[in-house]
Design a protein around this motif. Structure first.
Motif, PDB file in Angstrom:
ATOM      1  N   LEU A  76       0.835  -1.205   0.000  1.00  0.00           N
ATOM      2  CA  LEU A  76       0.000   0.000   0.000  1.00  0.00           C
ATOM      3  C   LEU A  76       0.866   1.251   0.000  1.00  0.00           C
ATOM      4  O   LEU A  76       0.596   2.233  -0.698  1.00  0.00           O
ATOM      5  CB  LEU A  76      -0.922   0.001   1.224  1.00  0.00           C
ATOM      6  N   ILE A  77       1.961   1.220   0.785  1.00  0.00           N
ATOM      7  CA  ILE A  77       2.784   2.415   0.910  1.00  0.00           C
ATOM      8  C   ILE A  77       3.645   2.634  -0.326  1.00  0.00           C
ATOM      9  O   ILE A  77       3.896   3.777  -0.721  1.00  0.00           O
ATOM     10  CB  ILE A  77       3.632   2.341   2.197  1.00  0.00           C
ATOM     11  N   LEU A  78       4.063   1.532  -0.990  1.00  0.00           N
ATOM     12  CA  LEU A  78       4.770   1.703  -2.268  1.00  0.00           C
ATOM     13  C   LEU A  78       3.911   2.505  -3.229  1.00  0.00           C
ATOM     14  O   LEU A  78       4.374   3.443  -3.887  1.00  0.00           O
ATOM     15  CB  LEU A  78       5.080   0.340  -2.891  1.00  0.00           C
ATOM     16  N   THR A  79       2.623   2.123  -3.313  1.00  0.00           N
ATOM     17  CA  THR A  79       1.702   2.860  -4.179  1.00  0.00           C
ATOM     18  C   THR A  79       1.580   4.314  -3.724  1.00  0.00           C
ATOM     19  O   THR A  79       1.641   5.237  -4.531  1.00  0.00           O
ATOM     20  CB  THR A  79       0.327   2.180  -4.164  1.00  0.00           C
ATOM     21  N   ILE A  81       3.680   6.210  -2.050  1.00  0.00           N
ATOM     22  CA  ILE A  81       4.874   7.037  -2.274  1.00  0.00           C
ATOM     23  C   ILE A  81       4.846   7.611  -3.692  1.00  0.00           C
ATOM     24  O   ILE A  81       5.070   8.807  -3.906  1.00  0.00           O
ATOM     25  CB  ILE A  81       6.157   6.209  -2.065  1.00  0.00           C
ATOM     26  N   VAL A  82       4.532   6.738  -4.659  1.00  0.00           N
ATOM     27  CA  VAL A  82       4.578   7.180  -6.050  1.00  0.00           C
ATOM     28  C   VAL A  82       3.459   8.185  -6.330  1.00  0.00           C
ATOM     29  O   VAL A  82       3.668   9.205  -6.992  1.00  0.00           O
ATOM     30  CB  VAL A  82       4.510   5.961  -6.973  1.00  0.00           C
TER      31      VAL A  82
ATOM     32  N   VAL B  52       9.940  -0.731   0.397  1.00  0.00           N
ATOM     33  CA  VAL B  52       9.476   0.627   0.664  1.00  0.00           C
ATOM     34  C   VAL B  52      10.674   1.536   0.901  1.00  0.00           C
ATOM     35  O   VAL B  52      10.699   2.687   0.458  1.00  0.00           O
ATOM     36  CB  VAL B  52       8.527   0.648   1.872  1.00  0.00           C
ATOM     37  N   THR B  55      12.324   2.577  -2.343  1.00  0.00           N
ATOM     38  CA  THR B  55      11.450   3.485  -3.097  1.00  0.00           C
ATOM     39  C   THR B  55      11.427   4.863  -2.446  1.00  0.00           C
ATOM     40  O   THR B  55      11.501   5.895  -3.133  1.00  0.00           O
ATOM     41  CB  THR B  55      10.028   2.915  -3.164  1.00  0.00           C
ATOM     42  N   VAL B  59      12.589   7.880  -4.578  1.00  0.00           N
ATOM     43  CA  VAL B  59      11.497   8.744  -5.039  1.00  0.00           C
ATOM     44  C   VAL B  59      11.243   9.883  -4.051  1.00  0.00           C
ATOM     45  O   VAL B  59      11.146  11.047  -4.435  1.00  0.00           O
ATOM     46  CB  VAL B  59      10.221   7.905  -5.264  1.00  0.00           C
ATOM     47  N   GLU B 154      -2.726   3.356  -9.754  1.00  0.00           N
ATOM     48  CA  GLU B 154      -1.603   4.238  -9.461  1.00  0.00           C
ATOM     49  C   GLU B 154      -1.033   4.834 -10.749  1.00  0.00           C
ATOM     50  O   GLU B 154      -0.769   6.034 -10.839  1.00  0.00           O
ATOM     51  CB  GLU B 154      -0.549   3.416  -8.724  1.00  0.00           C
TER      52      GLU B 154
END
Lengths: 134, 178
Positions: A76-79, A81-82, B52, B55, B59, B154
């Motif tokens: 969820l957090i990967l999504t 962040i982007v 995470v 990233t 990012v 996303e």
């Protein structure tokens, strides 16, 4: 109520509130965006800290390990962040346009220009068009 | 949460966040945010969230910082000293924080393997993904397969934001206008 068991939430709440304070107390639009990002990074820590399992390993399967941390909050957090970078980019682009149109990023000065424009209707259309075209 | 590394990282993040509030040089504020992101990434490594972490480091600490610095080049580096009273924002922030802390009192303890977060679908992903998807990194399996629609959504968001930025900044039109 276990103090060490809840400490992560309380520190995260404090960090979130520092970001929130920057957003509402700062008059500069770029600094507001930075505050929003501070808030956001704190929320990420909240999610990740909920997925931690004591004694767990990173969720990459291998022999000899049975306990892994919860992979779902990580996804969820990967999504998030982007998506966060996408919204930051949009906010900063808006800030650049506002700077072009009003010559300032300070809330007070933008508000002042807005009210001046409303009071002085004869020049308003010409001025604003010239400002936007840069 | 008795891990001294996490506590040290949290302490540094608090200092950095307070410094970001105090500073009025926006370049310094952006660099503070970059350090904050990097500390958050270190914290993710310590909390077993390695995907995470990289990233966030690439990012959050990288691209976001570059975008903000590029904006500062176009809009100016210094913030005008605020003339607002800081009492009202402090009150709002204090009240919100108090309500949030009240909300955390019945949250699961840090690292509890039997909390509701860790009981629902996580076990199934950990047990079945090696046979169903066939790659060892469970985060990748969930991201690209079990929750592929999330990732598609996303991408839609990024695409929309990209179009928004191009429309706002007039990329390709700007040169001709001047």
């Amino acid at each position: 109520m276990d103090i060490l068991g809840h400490l992560n939430y309380w520190v995260v709440v404090f960090l979130m509130m520092t970001g929130f304070y920057v957003v509402i107390a700062s008059g500069n639009l770029v600094k507001k965006v930075v505050g929003l990002n501070l808030f956001q990074a704190s929320v990420f820590i909240l999610y990740i800290s909920m997925g931690v399992v004591t004694g767990g390993e990173p969720p990459i399967l291998r022999d000899g390990t049975d306990v892994y941390s919860n992979p779902l909050p990580h996804v969820l957090i990967l999504t998030a962040i982007v998506v966060g970078v996408a919204t930051t980019a949009l906010g900063l682009a808006l800030a650049i346009r506002i700077k072009e149109a009003y010559g300032s990023l300070e809330e007070d000065e933008i508000h002042l220009k807005e009210t001046e424009g409303l009071n002085d209707t004869s020049n308003h259309s010409g001025e604003s068009a010239g400002g936007i075209d840069g | 949460m008795s891990d001294p590394i996490l506590i040290a990282l949290f302490a540094m993040m608090i200092l950095i966040a307070l410094a970001a509030i105090r500073l009025s040089d926006l370049f310094a504020v952006v660099i503070m945010f970059s350090i904050y992101s990097l500390l958050a990434a270190s914290m993710f490594v310590q909390m077993d969230a390695v995907d995470v972490a990289f990233t966030e480091a690439a990012v959050g600490a990288g691209i976001s910082t570059i975008l903000m610095l590029a904006t500062l080049v176009l809009t100016g580096r210094f913030e005008k000293p605020s003339t607002h009273k800081s009492l009202l924002p402090l009150t709002v922030v204090g009240l919100t924080g108090a309500v949030l802390v009240y909300g955390t009192l019945d949250m699961p303890l840090f690292g509890d393997p039997n909390s509701s977060v860790n009981l629902h679908v996580a076990d199934r992903y950990l047990e079945q993904s090696s046979t169903e998807i066939g790659i060892p990194n469970v985060v990748t399996s969930i991201l690209a397969s079990y929750r592929g629609y999330d990732t598609f959504g996303e991408l839609t968001v990024i695409f929309t934001a990209g179009i928004g930025v191009m429309a706002l900044l007039g990329i390709g039109v700007r040169g001709r206008r001047k």
